[in-house]
Motif scaffolding. Structure first.
Motif, PDB file in Angstrom:
ATOM      1  N   THR A 135      40.522  -9.920  -9.070  1.00 68.63           N
ATOM      2  CA  THR A 135      39.850  -9.902  -7.779  1.00 68.63           C
ATOM      3  C   THR A 135      40.245 -11.166  -7.038  1.00 68.63           C
ATOM      4  N   MET A 136      40.731 -10.994  -5.798  1.00 71.70           N
ATOM      5  CA  MET A 136      41.223 -12.107  -4.986  1.00 71.70           C
ATOM      6  C   MET A 136      40.488 -12.102  -3.642  1.00 71.70           C
ATOM      7  N   LYS A 137      40.327 -13.296  -3.051  1.00 74.46           N
ATOM      8  CA  LYS A 137      39.647 -13.400  -1.758  1.00 74.46           C
ATOM      9  C   LYS A 137      40.408 -14.353  -0.843  1.00 74.46           C
ATOM     10  N   SER A 138      40.400 -14.021   0.456  1.00 79.29           N
ATOM     11  CA  SER A 138      40.913 -14.915   1.490  1.00 79.29           C
ATOM     12  C   SER A 138      39.866 -14.964   2.596  1.00 79.29           C
ATOM     13  N   ASP A 139      40.176 -15.679   3.671  1.00 83.64           N
ATOM     14  CA  ASP A 139      39.238 -15.735   4.793  1.00 83.64           C
ATOM     15  C   ASP A 139      39.085 -14.383   5.479  1.00 83.64           C
ATOM     16  N   LYS A 140      40.125 -13.517   5.377  1.00 82.07           N
ATOM     17  CA  LYS A 140      40.116 -12.223   6.074  1.00 82.07           C
ATOM     18  C   LYS A 140      39.903 -11.026   5.155  1.00 82.07           C
ATOM     19  N   TRP A 141      40.390 -11.107   3.909  1.00 76.71           N
ATOM     20  CA  TRP A 141      40.441  -9.919   3.057  1.00 76.71           C
ATOM     21  C   TRP A 141      39.949 -10.212   1.644  1.00 76.71           C
ATOM     22  N   ASP A 142      39.344  -9.196   1.030  1.00 79.36           N
ATOM     23  CA  ASP A 142      39.029  -9.178  -0.397  1.00 79.36           C
ATOM     24  C   ASP A 142      39.935  -8.120  -1.014  1.00 79.36           C
ATOM     25  N   VAL A 143      40.575  -8.458  -2.128  1.00 83.36           N
ATOM     26  CA  VAL A 143      41.532  -7.546  -2.752  1.00 83.36           C
ATOM     27  C   VAL A 143      41.221  -7.428  -4.237  1.00 83.36           C
ATOM     28  N   ILE A 144      41.176  -6.201  -4.724  1.00 81.12           N
ATOM     29  CA  ILE A 144      41.065  -5.938  -6.152  1.00 81.12           C
ATOM     30  C   ILE A 144      42.371  -5.253  -6.555  1.00 81.12           C
ATOM     31  N   ILE A 145      43.019  -5.782  -7.580  1.00 83.92           N
ATOM     32  CA  ILE A 145      44.267  -5.191  -8.072  1.00 83.92           C
ATOM     33  C   ILE A 145      44.044  -4.755  -9.515  1.00 83.92           C
ATOM     34  N   VAL A 146      44.389  -3.519  -9.809  1.00 82.21           N
ATOM     35  CA  VAL A 146      44.315  -2.992 -11.170  1.00 82.21           C
ATOM     36  C   VAL A 146      45.730  -2.645 -11.595  1.00 82.21           C
ATOM     37  N   ALA A 147      46.153  -3.174 -12.737  1.00 81.40           N
ATOM     38  CA  ALA A 147      47.493  -2.909 -13.265  1.00 81.40           C
ATOM     39  C   ALA A 147      47.382  -2.169 -14.590  1.00 81.40           C
ATOM     40  N   THR A 148      48.239  -1.179 -14.755  1.00 83.61           N
ATOM     41  CA  THR A 148      48.272  -0.422 -16.001  1.00 83.61           C
ATOM     42  C   THR A 148      49.690   0.095 -16.212  1.00 83.61           C
ATOM     43  N   GLU A 149      49.900   0.779 -17.325  1.00 85.66           N
ATOM     44  CA  GLU A 149      51.220   1.334 -17.595  1.00 85.66           C
ATOM     45  C   GLU A 149      51.592   2.345 -16.525  1.00 85.66           C
ATOM     46  N   GLY A 150      52.882   2.389 -16.205  1.00 89.24           N
ATOM     47  CA  GLY A 150      53.380   3.352 -15.231  1.00 89.24           C
ATOM     48  C   GLY A 150      53.690   4.682 -15.880  1.00 89.24           C
ATOM     49  N   PRO A 151      54.356   5.550 -15.130  1.00 85.60           N
ATOM     50  CA  PRO A 151      54.663   6.883 -15.648  1.00 85.60           C
ATOM     51  C   PRO A 151      55.690   6.874 -16.791  1.00 85.60           C
ATOM     52  N   ASP A 152      56.411   5.759 -16.966  1.00 85.61           N
ATOM     53  CA  ASP A 152      57.340   5.645 -18.094  1.00 85.61           C
ATOM     54  C   ASP A 152      57.279   4.212 -18.626  1.00 85.61           C
ATOM     55  N   ALA A 153      57.946   3.950 -19.739  1.00 86.88           N
ATOM     56  CA  ALA A 153      57.879   2.639 -20.386  1.00 86.88           C
ATOM     57  C   ALA A 153      58.531   1.530 -19.559  1.00 86.88           C
ATOM     58  N   LYS A 154      59.311   1.890 -18.550  1.00 84.83           N
ATOM     59  CA  LYS A 154      60.013   0.894 -17.744  1.00 84.83           C
ATOM     60  C   LYS A 154      59.288   0.547 -16.453  1.00 84.83           C
ATOM     61  N   SER A 155      58.052   1.016 -16.283  1.00 83.98           N
ATOM     62  CA  SER A 155      57.339   0.766 -15.031  1.00 83.98           C
ATOM     63  C   SER A 155      55.861   0.476 -15.279  1.00 83.98           C
ATOM     64  N   SER A 156      55.248  -0.116 -14.272  1.00 77.59           N
ATOM     65  CA  SER A 156      53.806  -0.349 -14.256  1.00 77.59           C
ATOM     66  C   SER A 156      53.262   0.247 -12.967  1.00 77.59           C
ATOM     67  N   ALA A 157      51.984   0.547 -12.975  1.00 75.98           N
ATOM     68  CA  ALA A 157      51.306   1.024 -11.772  1.00 75.98           C
ATOM     69  C   ALA A 157      50.309  -0.043 -11.337  1.00 75.98           C
ATOM     70  N   LEU A 158      50.329  -0.350 -10.043  1.00 75.73           N
ATOM     71  CA  LEU A 158      49.376  -1.299  -9.465  1.00 75.73           C
ATOM     72  C   LEU A 158      48.567  -0.578  -8.399  1.00 75.73           C
ATOM     73  N   ALA A 159      47.258  -0.688  -8.487  1.00 72.75           N
ATOM     74  CA  ALA A 159      46.372  -0.115  -7.468  1.00 72.75           C
ATOM     75  C   ALA A 159      45.697  -1.274  -6.749  1.00 72.75           C
ATOM     76  N   TYR A 160      45.899  -1.331  -5.434  1.00 70.88           N
ATOM     77  CA  TYR A 160      45.300  -2.367  -4.591  1.00 70.88           C
ATOM     78  C   TYR A 160      44.147  -1.762  -3.801  1.00 70.88           C
ATOM     79  N   GLN A 161      42.968  -2.353  -3.881  1.00 70.03           N
ATOM     80  CA  GLN A 161      41.850  -2.021  -3.007  1.00 70.03           C
ATOM     81  C   GLN A 161      41.715  -3.203  -2.056  1.00 70.03           C
ATOM     82  N   VAL A 162      41.920  -2.988  -0.753  1.00 67.54           N
ATOM     83  CA  VAL A 162      41.935  -4.052   0.239  1.00 67.54           C
ATOM     84  C   VAL A 162      40.787  -3.816   1.213  1.00 67.54           C
ATOM     85  N   MET A 163      39.858  -4.788   1.286  1.00 66.74           N
ATOM     86  CA  MET A 163      38.661  -4.642   2.117  1.00 66.74           C
ATOM     87  C   MET A 163      38.509  -5.860   3.019  1.00 66.74           C
TER      88      MET A 163
END
Length: 167
Positions: A135-163
C-alpha cells in the motif's frame, strides 16, 4: 474504493458477459442487471462493460489504460494491460497487467520503486505465499498493488487499485 453497490454492478456486468456468451466479433448489446441498471456490453477484440458506475475493459491479448488514468502521477511497470476498470463516482481505477518478470516479489519491488521515485511513501506491505501486497500513498493518490504469479512461469501479474487520496 468501490462501494458494495458499485462492485456488485461490475461483478453482475462481468457475469452477463459469460451469461450472454459474448465472443469476439459479436457486436454490442445492452442488458439489464438484476438491480435494474442498464449495462452496455461491447464485443470485438475486447470485451467492455459500461454502466452509470463506471467502465470495465478486459482483453487477455492487451487493452489500454482507462481514460483519465493518472499515468504521470502513478507510473506503472512495463507489461501487458489485461484489465482496466474506471469507477466514475469515486475517480478510482483498477488496472491488472502481466510482466515478463517471473518473480512476483521482484515485480512488486519494481512497481514500488517506480512509485517511490515520483514521491509515494510505503504505508504497509503483506507477503503471503506467492502473493505480495504493498500500500502506497502520495499527496494525490492512494495505491494498493497486489503481485502474484502470472499465467506462466515467466510472468507475474500486478493488480493496481488507484484511488484519490483521502487526506
Amino acid at each position: 474504493m468501490l462501494t458494495l453497490k458499485q462492485l456488485k454492478t461490475v461483478l453482475v456486468a462481468l457475469g452477463l458477459i459469460g451469461a450472454l456468451g459474448l465472443l469476439p466479433g459479436c457486436g454490442s448489446t445492452t442488458a439489464t442487471a438484476p438491480d435494474g441498471s442498464k449495462v452496455k456490453v461491447d464485443g470485438g477484440d475486447k470485451v467492455s462493460v459500461e454502466s452509470e458506475d463506471g467502465k470495465v475493459s478486459v482483453d487477455l491479448q492487451g487493452t489500454e489504460l482507462p481514460e483519465g488514468f493518472p499515468k504521470q502521477d502513478v507510473p506503472l511497470v512495463e507489461g501487458k494491460i489485461i484489465q482496466a476498470i474506471t469507477e466514475s463516482t469515486s475517480g478510482s481505477f483498477h488496472v491488472t497487467l502481466t510482466t515478463s518478470n517471473g518473480d512476483p516479489k521482484a515485480a512488486l519491488d519494481q512497481a514500488v520503486s517506480k512509485l517511490k521515485y515520483v514521491g509515494f511513501k510505503s504505508d504497509s506491505s503483506v507477503n503471503i505465499g506467492i502473493t505480495a501486497t504493498e500500500t502506497m500513498k502520495s499527496d494525490k493518490w492512494d495505491v494498493i498493488i497486489v503481485a502474484t504469479e502470472g499465467p506462466d512461469a515467466k510472468s507475474s501479474a500486478l493488480a493496481y487499485q488507484v484511488m484519490p487520496h483521502q487526506g
